[in-house]
Design an enzyme around this catalytic site. Structure first.
Site, short mmCIF file in Angstrom:
data_model
loop_
_atom_site.label_atom_id
_atom_site.label_comp_id
_atom_site.label_asym_id
_atom_site.label_seq_id
_atom_site.Cartn_x
_atom_site.Cartn_y
_atom_site.Cartn_z
N ARG A 32 -5.06 8.03 3.35
CA ARG A 32 -6.27 7.71 4.14
C ARG A 32 -6.16 8.24 5.56
O ARG A 32 -5.95 9.42 5.75
CB ARG A 32 -6.51 6.20 4.18
CG ARG A 32 -7.29 5.72 2.99
CD ARG A 32 -7.68 4.28 3.20
NE ARG A 32 -7.65 3.57 1.95
CZ ARG A 32 -8.71 3.33 1.20
NH1 ARG A 32 -9.89 3.70 1.61
NH2 ARG A 32 -8.59 2.70 0.06
N ARG A 50 -2.57 28.89 -3.30
CA ARG A 50 -3.07 27.92 -4.31
C ARG A 50 -2.94 26.52 -3.72
O ARG A 50 -2.06 26.28 -2.90
CB ARG A 50 -2.21 27.96 -5.58
CG ARG A 50 -2.28 29.25 -6.35
CD ARG A 50 -3.59 29.41 -7.10
NE ARG A 50 -3.53 30.55 -8.00
CZ ARG A 50 -3.77 31.81 -7.64
NH1 ARG A 50 -4.08 32.09 -6.39
NH2 ARG A 50 -3.70 32.77 -8.54
N THR A 75 0.86 -1.19 0.00
CA THR A 75 0.00 0.00 0.00
C THR A 75 0.89 1.23 0.00
O THR A 75 1.91 1.26 0.70
CB THR A 75 -0.98 0.09 1.20
OG1 THR A 75 -1.45 1.43 1.29
CG2 THR A 75 -0.37 -0.28 2.52
N ILE A 76 0.47 2.23 -0.76
CA ILE A 76 1.23 3.48 -0.72
C ILE A 76 1.09 4.14 0.65
O ILE A 76 1.90 4.95 1.04
CB ILE A 76 0.81 4.48 -1.83
CG1 ILE A 76 -0.66 4.92 -1.67
CG2 ILE A 76 1.06 3.92 -3.20
CD1 ILE A 76 -0.99 6.18 -2.45
N ASP A 77 0.01 3.78 1.38
CA ASP A 77 -0.29 4.46 2.65
C ASP A 77 0.65 4.06 3.79
O ASP A 77 0.73 4.76 4.80
CB ASP A 77 -1.73 4.16 3.10
CG ASP A 77 -2.76 4.54 2.04
OD1 ASP A 77 -2.46 5.42 1.22
OD2 ASP A 77 -3.86 3.95 2.04
O1 F6P Z 1 -5.12 3.08 -0.06
C1 F6P Z 1 -4.52 3.69 -1.17
C2 F6P Z 1 -5.28 4.92 -1.58
O2 F6P Z 1 -4.63 5.49 -2.68
C3 F6P Z 1 -5.48 5.96 -0.48
O3 F6P Z 1 -4.32 6.70 -0.20
C4 F6P Z 1 -6.62 6.76 -1.04
O4 F6P Z 1 -7.33 7.41 -0.02
C5 F6P Z 1 -7.46 5.71 -1.69
O5 F6P Z 1 -6.60 4.60 -1.94
C6 F6P Z 1 -8.11 6.13 -2.98
O6 F6P Z 1 -8.93 5.10 -3.41
P1 F6P Z 1 -9.55 5.01 -4.87
O7 F6P Z 1 -8.45 4.63 -5.82
O8 F6P Z 1 -10.58 3.96 -4.75
O9 F6P Z 1 -10.11 6.35 -5.20
#
Ligand code: F6P
Length: 361
Positions: free
Chosen positions: A184, A279, A138-140
């Site tokens: 997230r 901005r 996960t990138i998170d």
């Molecule tokens: O969990 C990875 C993620 O990119 C989060 O950082 C982000 O909030 C979410 O998924 C976005 O989800 P989706 O691709 O369903 O819009």
């Protein structure tokens, strides 16, 4: 008879997934004479019996490729499978159908590459009789039990590059530029990206911020002669006594909340209260795209290799994890449930404060 294993990628895509598929397939075939079946679109492939045998040739040249050659889904939960009929969405438990497919294919085990959602499903499948092994992505970077997930470093590199570019406009126009990043409910991307990109204010969900502190930091910088500021804000950041901003609710998703919009609110308030032009830029899915960094290629490759070794040893129900510089394995249950958030005593927060970076509190 040759041993046969399955592999799938679930949840949001991220750089490094293909590097995992590559090492699993090549090692399984070349070192252990196994067959590898790739399920398409995450658990959807398992439920719908959509898969393809993977050869070394199929995974050749994909190390540097972002996304996943198998496709993915963050809705395909076999226990609550979304079915759209006459524009009406209903859910059915199709886990037994998935088990029938698994047995019919004669699979030894399945490697599930994913985040919290994908691994929670893997843990339930284990209880039904599947042999599962997990690989954390996960990138998170919010999965417990592993210091880092692959995908995170690539996302941080993109945030850093974006901040470098945004700096030039901030300086030239004497503006307050706000960069909203993903993550997230965890602030890892904002913290690492903000530190690497030289942010002046970093706002993360773990530290609810005070608008007044943000305004005063910007004014203080201007007084010192720094007539621009860069604010990095996590999509999940929120003001003290306030709440997170929900951008969208995704029907059929096990985690339907999509956060986003805090940078627009901040920008408006900053202009109003400080008088400085502002901005905002929402980096969004740019953070998940493109080629993995060297770190992520290596981490993904190490993870995939060790996940396969777990199958060879018959050590199922485990997830590979980076602890220090070693790849360990932990029970999948230990990684799921609550998220790994940024601890308030994280060394980067400490260093940041010494550097004069504001965390909005
Ligand atoms: O969990 C990875 C993620 O990119 C989060 O950082 C982000 O909030 C979410 O998924 C976005 O989800 P989706 O691709 O369903 O819009």
């Amino acid at each position: 008879m040759k041993k046969r294993i399955g592999v799938l990628t679930g949840g949001g895509d991220c750089p490094g997934l293909n590097a995992v598929l590559r090492v699993i397939t090549k090692t399984a075939i070349q070192d252990f004479g196994m067959e590898v079946y790739g399920f398409e679109d995450g658990y959807a492939g398992l439920v719908e019996n959509r898969f393809r045998p993977l050869s070394s040739w199929d995974v050749s040249g994909i190390l540097t490729l972002g996304g996943t050659i198998l496709g993915t889904s963050n809705r395909a939960n076999p226990f609550k499978y979304p079915i759209l009929k006459k524009q009406k969405l209903t859910y059915r438990d199709l886990s037994n159908q998935a088990l029938r497919h698994y047995r019919k294919l004669g699979l030894e085990a399945i490697i599930a590459i994913g985040g919290d959602g994908t691994l929670s499903i893997a843990s339930h499948l284990m209880k039904m009789g599947f042999n599962m092994v997990g690989v954390p992505k996960t990138i998170d970077n919010d999965l417990k039990g592993t210091d880092f997930t692959f995908g995170f470093d690539s996302a941080v590199a993109i945030v850093t590059e974006a901040m470098d570019r945004i700096h030039t406009t901030a300086e030239s126009h004497h503006r307050v530029m706000i960069v909203e990043v993903m993550g997230r409910y965890a602030g890892w991307i904002a913290l690492y990206g903000g530190m690497a990109g030289g942010g002046d204010i970093i706002l993360i969900p773990e530290i609810p911020f005070d608008f007044k502190k943000v305004f005063s930091k910007i004014k203080e910088r201007h007084k010192m002669g720094k007539n621009f500021s860069i604010v990095v804000v996590a999509e999940g950041a929120y003001p003290f006594r306030g709440h997170q901003i929900v951008k969208q609710k995704v029907k059929g998703s096990p985690d339907p909340i999509r956060l986003g919009g805090i940078s627009a609110l901040l920008s408006e308030k900053i202009e109003k209260k400080t008088g400085f032009e502002s901005r905002f830029t929402v980096l969004g899915h740019l953070q998940r795209g493109g080629s993995p960094t060297a770190f992520d290629r290596i981490l993904a490759t190490r993870f995939g290799y060790e996940a396969l070794q777990l199958i060879v040893k018959g050590d199922f129900g485990k997830m590979v994890a980076l602890q220090g510089n070693e790849i360990e394995s932990i029970p999948i249950e230990q990684a799921i449930g609550d998220l790994k958030k940024v601890p308030l005593d994280h060394p980067l927060i400490k260093v940041g404060r010494s550097l004069g970076i504001s965390f909005g509190n």
